[in-house]
Design an enzyme around this catalytic site. Sequence first.
Site, PDB file in Angstrom:
ATOM      1  N   GLN A  73      38.500  38.601  41.586  1.00 51.04           N
ATOM      2  CA  GLN A  73      38.113  37.203  41.381  1.00 51.04           C
ATOM      3  C   GLN A  73      38.002  36.473  42.721  1.00 51.04           C
ATOM      4  OE1 GLN A  73      37.409  36.269  38.304  1.00 51.04           O
ATOM      5  NE2 GLN A  73      36.851  34.186  38.822  1.00 51.04           N
TER       6      GLN A  73
ATOM      7  N   ARG B 120      36.395  34.469  54.708  1.00 51.56           N
ATOM      8  CA  ARG B 120      35.236  33.938  53.985  1.00 51.56           C
ATOM      9  C   ARG B 120      35.245  32.417  54.051  1.00 51.56           C
ATOM     10  NH1 ARG B 120      30.396  33.911  52.255  1.00 51.56           N
ATOM     11  NH2 ARG B 120      29.988  33.686  50.038  1.00 51.56           N
TER      12      ARG B 120
ATOM     13  N   GLU C 169      53.120  58.111  30.444  1.00 47.30           N
ATOM     14  CA  GLU C 169      54.577  58.010  30.677  1.00 47.30           C
ATOM     15  C   GLU C 169      55.225  56.969  29.778  1.00 47.30           C
ATOM     16  OE1 GLU C 169      56.577  59.950  32.588  1.00 47.30           O
ATOM     17  OE2 GLU C 169      54.817  61.145  33.068  1.00 47.30           O
ATOM     18  N   GLY C 170      54.579  56.639  28.696  1.00 46.54           N
ATOM     19  CA  GLY C 170      55.096  55.645  27.764  1.00 46.54           C
ATOM     20  C   GLY C 170      54.413  54.313  27.985  1.00 46.54           C
TER      21      GLY C 170
ATOM     22  N   GLU D 198      54.808  48.879  25.763  1.00 48.21           N
ATOM     23  CA  GLU D 198      55.649  48.553  24.609  1.00 48.21           C
ATOM     24  C   GLU D 198      56.788  49.557  24.433  1.00 48.21           C
ATOM     25  OE1 GLU D 198      51.700  46.750  24.340  1.00 48.21           O
ATOM     26  OE2 GLU D 198      52.298  48.836  24.581  1.00 48.21           O
TER      27      GLU D 198
ATOM     28  N   GLN E  63      44.112  25.660  47.252  1.00 43.69           N
ATOM     29  CA  GLN E  63      45.260  26.060  46.439  1.00 43.69           C
ATOM     30  C   GLN E  63      44.847  26.985  45.295  1.00 43.69           C
ATOM     31  OE1 GLN E  63      47.010  22.328  45.295  1.00 43.69           O
ATOM     32  NE2 GLN E  63      48.053  22.074  47.261  1.00 43.69           N
TER      33      GLN E  63
ATOM     34  N   GLY F 100      34.890  37.631  44.578  1.00 43.26           N
ATOM     35  CA  GLY F 100      33.620  37.420  43.904  1.00 43.26           C
ATOM     36  C   GLY F 100      32.903  38.722  43.614  1.00 43.26           C
ATOM     37  N   GLY F 101      31.594  38.691  43.687  1.00 40.34           N
ATOM     38  CA  GLY F 101      30.785  39.867  43.395  1.00 40.34           C
ATOM     39  C   GLY F 101      31.134  41.055  44.271  1.00 40.34           C
TER      40      GLY F 101
END
Length: 151
Positions: free
Chosen positions: A97, A27, A124-125, A128, A38, A100-101
């Site tokens: 991101q 792109r 599976e938990g 936390e 960057q 983009g679209g």
Amino acid sequence: NRSRQAATSLGAARHCIDEAVQYASERAPFGKKHSTTQGIQFPLVELHARAEMLQALIHKTAWLMDRDGAFSVSDKVSICNYQANRLCCEAADTAMQVCGGMGYSRYMPFEHIYRHHRRYRITEGADEIQMRRVAGYLFGFMKQQKPKGVS
């Protein structure tokens, strides 16, 4: 199942990273490729580095499971699980991101990967619960089971 889930999430994360890198390399709005900035490079480099480290931990954990049994590395399985699931969601979000679209559309796999793998942070938990297991071993509330025949 948690170790399988971790490997699956890692693979999906790598796919998101690879697709975002390819898109950014192709792109070129206003004649400058996205990959030269960057702001695009650094988030993808961070995800790539985390994926490399996580892959090494998943391999080590699988090797220890084969050698000593699954219950001897319960803390590592939990680490692999919650870290891989988080990484996958972050990689999908970053890929959306970067692209983009198009990244959010059904033309690219990221929104599906995010929806599919987001549930792994609950099944599976939840994250936390996985972290609580690790804390149990880290702080001595829980003990790893020793392999059979080892005293």
